[in-house]
Write a protein that holds these residues in place. Structure first.
Motif, short mmCIF file in Angstrom:
data_model
loop_
_atom_site.label_atom_id
_atom_site.label_comp_id
_atom_site.label_asym_id
_atom_site.label_seq_id
_atom_site.Cartn_x
_atom_site.Cartn_y
_atom_site.Cartn_z
N LYS A 283 0.91 -1.22 0.05
CA LYS A 283 -0.07 -0.04 0.01
C LYS A 283 0.84 1.28 -0.15
N THR A 284 2.24 1.06 0.57
CA THR A 284 3.03 2.25 0.56
C THR A 284 3.27 2.55 -1.08
N LYS A 285 3.23 1.85 -2.08
CA LYS A 285 3.48 2.22 -3.47
C LYS A 285 2.38 3.23 -4.04
N SER A 286 2.08 4.19 -3.36
CA SER A 286 1.06 5.18 -3.68
C SER A 286 1.31 6.55 -4.03
N MET A 287 0.55 7.35 -4.71
CA MET A 287 0.94 8.78 -4.87
C MET A 287 1.01 9.48 -3.61
N SER A 288 0.29 9.08 -2.56
CA SER A 288 0.28 10.01 -1.49
C SER A 288 1.75 10.18 -0.86
N GLN A 289 2.31 8.45 -0.87
CA GLN A 289 3.35 8.21 0.05
C GLN A 289 4.47 8.81 -0.85
N LYS B 20 -5.75 0.92 -10.98
CA LYS B 20 -5.96 0.15 -12.32
C LYS B 20 -5.15 -1.66 -12.02
N SER B 21 -3.80 -1.24 -11.82
CA SER B 21 -2.79 -2.30 -11.41
C SER B 21 -1.58 -2.00 -10.90
N LYS B 22 -0.73 -3.09 -10.83
CA LYS B 22 0.47 -2.76 -10.20
C LYS B 22 1.50 -2.04 -10.89
N ASN B 23 2.24 -1.26 -10.42
CA ASN B 23 3.60 -0.66 -11.17
C ASN B 23 3.33 -0.13 -12.51
N LEU B 24 2.04 0.59 -12.51
CA LEU B 24 1.77 1.34 -13.69
C LEU B 24 2.43 2.62 -13.97
N ILE B 25 2.98 3.29 -12.72
CA ILE B 25 3.48 4.60 -12.84
C ILE B 25 4.89 4.48 -12.59
N GLY B 26 5.78 4.71 -13.35
CA GLY B 26 7.15 4.61 -12.83
C GLY B 26 8.21 4.98 -13.74
N SER B 27 9.28 4.44 -13.76
CA SER B 27 10.64 4.89 -14.50
C SER B 27 11.63 3.97 -14.33
N PHE B 28 12.50 4.06 -15.47
CA PHE B 28 13.78 3.30 -15.42
C PHE B 28 14.84 4.25 -15.10
N HIS B 29 15.32 3.73 -13.89
CA HIS B 29 16.40 4.62 -13.32
C HIS B 29 17.33 3.74 -12.51
N GLN B 30 18.80 3.67 -12.96
CA GLN B 30 19.37 2.61 -12.50
C GLN B 30 20.20 3.23 -11.30
N PRO B 31 20.22 2.26 -10.29
CA PRO B 31 20.85 2.81 -9.17
C PRO B 31 22.56 2.97 -9.32
N LEU B 32 23.16 3.41 -8.43
CA LEU B 32 24.79 3.61 -8.42
C LEU B 32 25.31 2.20 -7.87
N TYR C 35 -3.65 -5.53 -2.09
CA TYR C 35 -2.55 -5.42 -1.51
C TYR C 35 -2.42 -5.30 0.09
N ASP C 36 -3.48 -6.09 0.54
CA ASP C 36 -3.72 -6.07 1.97
C ASP C 36 -2.66 -7.10 2.61
N GLY C 37 -1.91 -8.02 2.10
CA GLY C 37 -1.08 -8.99 2.66
C GLY C 37 -1.89 -10.31 2.67
N LYS C 38 -3.14 -10.38 2.03
CA LYS C 38 -3.64 -11.74 2.05
C LYS C 38 -3.01 -12.74 0.92
N ILE C 39 -2.55 -12.12 -0.17
CA ILE C 39 -1.87 -12.62 -1.14
C ILE C 39 -0.55 -11.70 -1.35
N ASN D 129 2.03 1.72 -7.80
CA ASN D 129 0.75 1.16 -8.23
C ASN D 129 -0.11 2.14 -8.67
N SER D 130 -1.16 1.73 -9.45
CA SER D 130 -2.11 2.55 -9.87
C SER D 130 -3.59 2.01 -9.28
#
Ligand code: GLY
Length: 377
Positions: free
Chosen positions: A86-92, A161-173, A271-275, A158-159
């Motif tokens: 649930k942390t993967k939200s716009m507000s967080q 609508k589904s998982k990981n729909l808002i994001g970017s490719f950004h490689q770590p150091l 995304y409440d931990g049941k699955i 997440n959106s």
């Protein structure tokens, strides 16, 4: 046990980006030589799972790590976050962005993500958009994030609508993997992480699958040597697959085996931990193999071997095992529409000809898929 370094590099026409993955035991409290060159003279924002807290004595590694940071930079700012999906939200995300800006960061500042896949994904995404992009380091603490999400630069939230729909490719150091941290993980999370390890054998390396099948009992007992082997092998296979396809225009999609079904199943659980992700992908991979058999790409023996391994790991292998949410064929088909692999409204699935050989199936026939799901639900 000595630590190992795996190099991730990309054959990218525009850059010759590369970074190290350090794998070892007790690496976090012992990472001074690795981390100092990354943090010296920079403001550091440590986005960490709130499970790790300076107040808890049992998080010794985390406490030592913070002390190391403080030794090399005068500005260490902590942002604790819940490690749940649930942390993967716009507000967080907004919370991270505003807090980071309040620390008066500049383009030389560094984000360190310390936690599982959720923390790594949202921290990496924040790093990719703050001041149009700052650097970050991944310190994954769950098996799933150590073998998959921390490597390869996929970040996001997440959106509805589904998982990981808002994001970017950004490689770590850099990525710093400490096997010892896995002990802090609930067994259920650890086993769910093994699904992504098995996935590498299924898509790319039959011998690796054989190895896991043969050694699964020791792996479940946290045998350090075997854990290091499977983590290093997983990271090597992943870096081999993504090196020619950083942005998933082709072969990188193979890493999505079981995820079209898996993401749909997971989203029904809200995304409440049941699955949890690995469990949904376990069912998803079994479905992908059964669908491969139904379409005559793969033999029944191969499908049974895959299902048997997941059963031995006590993972769900069928939609019928998932009782906590209501799943229907039409709801599944609706979710598939948001899969990022789709092109021109046509569904794309990752299927298998055998264990160790996956392929991309474009233009999936909707009738076959509907009949298949009706039989499975
Ligand atoms: N987790 C799949 C990928 O990184 O492409």
């Amino acid at each position: 046990m000595k630590s190992e370094i795996i190099n991730v590099s990309f054959n990218n026409k525009l850059s010759d980006l590369s970074y190290p993955i350090f794998v070892g035991t007790n690496l976090v409290p012992d990472c001074e030589t690795i981390i100092k060159k990354f943090v010296q003279n920079r403001k550091v924002i440590l986005i960490h799972d709130s499970f790790f807290s300076l107040k808890k004595q049992k998080n010794k590694s985390f406490n030592v790590f913070v002390k190391i940071l403080i030794k090399y930079t005068s500005s260490v700012n902590l942002i604790p976050m819940s490690g749940g999906d649930k942390t993967k939200s716009m507000s967080q995300l907004n919370l991270i962005l505003e807090k980071s800006l309040s620390f008066e960061i500049d383009r030389n500042s560094l984000i360190i993500a310390f936690g599982g896949g959720v923390i790594g994904d949202i921290a990496g995404f924040a790093a990719s958009i703050l001041l149009r992009g700052i650097n970050y380091i991944q310190i994954p603490t769950t098996l799933l994030s150590q073998v998959d999400s921390s490597v390869g630069g996929k970040t996001g939230i997440n959106s509805s609508k589904s998982k990981n729909l808002i994001g970017s490719f950004h490689q770590p150091l850099a990525v710093i993997i400490d096997i010892e941290l896995l002990k802090s993980l609930p067994k259920r999370e650890f086993v769910a992480g093994l699904v992504e390890v098995v996935k590498y054998g299924l898509i790319h390396d039959r011998k690796f699958f054989d190895y896991i099948e043969l050694n699964y009992k020791e792996i479940l007992e946290y045998d350090k040597k075997k854990l290091k082997e499977i983590i290093c092998e997983s990271c090597k296979i992943k870096s081999e697959i993504i090196k020619n396809d950083e942005k998933e225009n082709g072969q990188r999609a193979l890493l999505n085996l079981g995820h079209t079904f898996g993401h749909a199943i997971e989203s029904f659980g809200k995304y409440d931990g049941k699955i949890i992700h690995g469990e949904a992908v376990s069912v998803g991979i079994c479905l992908a193999f059964k669908l491969s058999e139904k379409m005559n790409f793969c033999s029944q023996d191969e499908v049974e071997r895959v299902i048997n391994l997941f059963k031995k790991l006590e993972l769900p292998t069928s939609l019928k095992n998932i009782k906590s949410v209501s799943i229907t064929t039409s709801k599944m088909l609706e979710k598939f529409k948001f899969d990022k692999k789709n092109k021109n409204n046509q569904l794309t699935f990752i299927l298998n000809t055998k264990i160790g050989e996956s392929f991309i199936k474009n233009n999936m026939d909707l009738n076959i898929l509907t009949n298949f799901l009706n039989d499975e639900i």
